[in-house]
Design an enzyme around this catalytic site. Structure first.
Site, short mmCIF file in Angstrom:
data_model
loop_
_atom_site.label_atom_id
_atom_site.label_comp_id
_atom_site.label_asym_id
_atom_site.label_seq_id
_atom_site.Cartn_x
_atom_site.Cartn_y
_atom_site.Cartn_z
CE1 TYR A 1 2.17 -0.80 -4.92
CE2 TYR A 1 2.68 -2.06 -6.81
CZ TYR A 1 2.92 -1.17 -6.60
OH TYR A 1 3.13 -0.11 -6.89
CD GLU B 1 1.09 2.28 -6.97
OE1 GLU B 1 2.31 2.17 -6.68
OE2 GLU B 1 0.18 3.48 -6.30
#
Ligand code: GDP
Ligand code: MN
Length: 377
Positions: free
Chosen positions: A101, A189
């Site tokens: 992530y 993101e």
């Protein structure tokens, strides 16, 4: 302002970030053609402004173009978190070795950009925060110094990345930081950021929120917003700089000030009516803005009546009344209209409207009741 994954990936690619090869499709047939062109195993992904598409069945693999057509037919038109899927992204499938992530966002408390990374990618970061809080790395970035070399080294160490893989990872992080700052994002993101079986980094998913207040610096992003908004009335309202939200009722609402308009919606609902919209005509509005706003409200053919609720502060009620009468001359409103004017110069305003065919109300409650009565018989 949210943009779709395929739009975000186009931006990432422009900044040199590695993204899977693929193309957006607006029908299952086009999805099949894209799969044919890619000529390999593909993944078909629902394009909606929501996460957790995988779990909802909005992401499916296909080995052949025929299979791509089949899964595309299953995904298109389905609803994910109440959003209807109208577009698909068809991409080459990835050989996933590990999912990470990575994101940049604003930490309002720290008044700084924060880099968030985790070796537990693929699931939503909120979930990682609950199950593996120790696996979340946060690094604050000084706005004047930017992302520093030592921060990248610390990050690689914390993620246990070494050698070439660490070097390539640092490049990805630096590029994503450039995207975040240069595109005026509030969020950039990549989840999952995939380490492939071939030891390559690949952005399997991308999510970007752009700061609408910075749109003036990015005319190139305006079409993205139009492509994202599916409601044509909202698109038109935005072009006219009118704060407007489309609802599904039949009572058109026009007021000044967001709080007053919200209360008006509640009042109309309480009287048994269904508002067709939220519209804040703003302070100090002249007849042209009133007319422009009325035009937007009336683009919705379901609208059977209008409630204009004005509290005169900076706006003077007589000016607004003139605006409504002037707008009416140009538009010839044929549906019932109730007007409530209160505040600065309310007597003058009401006097101006006295001879007109518009119904007036002394209070917001009375106005809400009247418009509902006029519409329902
Ligand atoms: P999200 O569920 O909306 O966040 O969509 P993602 O693009 O992140 O996909 C969800 C998951 O699908 C990923 O975390 C992967 O574990 C899995 N997946 C399996 N194969 C693939 C592939 O080829 N491409 C992508 N993007 N995801 C894959
Ligand atoms: Mn994801």
């Amino acid at each position: 302002m949210k943009i779709y994954e395929y739009q975000a990936k186009e931006i990432l690619a422009e900044f040199g970030l590695p993204v899977p090869e693929g193309k957006v499709a607006k029908s299952a047939n086009t999805a099949q053609k894209v799969a044919q062109k890619l000529g390999k195993r593909v993944v078909v992904k629902a394009q909606v402004h929501a996460g957790g598409r995988g779990k909802a069945g909005g992401i499916k693999l296909a080995d052949t173009p025929e299979q791509a057509l089949e899964v595309a037919n299953q995904i298109i038109g389905m609803k994910i978190k109440d959003l209807k899927v109208k577009r698909l992204l068809v991409e080459e499938a990835i050989n996933i070795s590990k999912e990470y992530y990575l994101s940049f966002t604003l930490d309002r408390k720290a008044k700084k950009t924060v880099l968030i990374a985790s070796s537990e990618g693929g699931v939503e970061i909120e979930e990682v925060a609950e199950t593996h809080p120790d696996k979340i790395i946060k690094i604050h970035i000084d706005p004047f110094l930017g992302l520093q070399g030592f921060q990248l080294r610390n990050l690689c160490q914390a993620l246990h990345l070494e050698g070439d893989i660490a070097k390539q990872f640092s490049e990805v992080v630096k590029k994503l930081y450039r995207v975040y700052t240069e595109c005026d994002c509030t969020l950039a993101e990549i989840n999952p950021l995939v380490l492939t079986g071939e030891a390559q980094w690949l952005a399997a998913d991308a999510k970007m929120d752009l700061d609408e207040n910075a749109l003036f610096r990015h005319p190139e992003f305006i079409p993205l917003r139009e492509a994202s908004e599916t409601d044509p009335i909202e698109v038109e309202a935005h072009k006219r700089h009118i704060p407007y939200v489309h609802l599904d009722g039949n009572v058109g609402i026009l007021g000044n000030g967001a709080g007053l308009v919200m209360t008006t919606l509640d009042m109309v609902s309480r009287e048994g009516g269904k508002p067709s919209n939220f519209l804040d005509v703003g302070g100090g509005s002249n007849w042209e803005t009133v007319k422009s706003s009325l035009e937007v409200v009336l683009m919705d053919k379901k609208v059977k009546g209008l409630f204009i609720n004005i509290f005169g502060g900076i706006s003077r009620c007589d000016e607004v009344a003139k605006g409504i009468l002037e707008a009416d001359k140009h538009m010839n409103l044929k549906i019932p209209v109730v007007i409530r004017l209160s505040g600065t110069n309310e007597e003058e305003g009401r006097a101006l409207l006295a001879g007109s065919r518009f119904a007036s109300a002394e209070s917001m409650e009375e106005g809400a009741k009247k418009i509902v009565e006029l519409i329902h018989g």
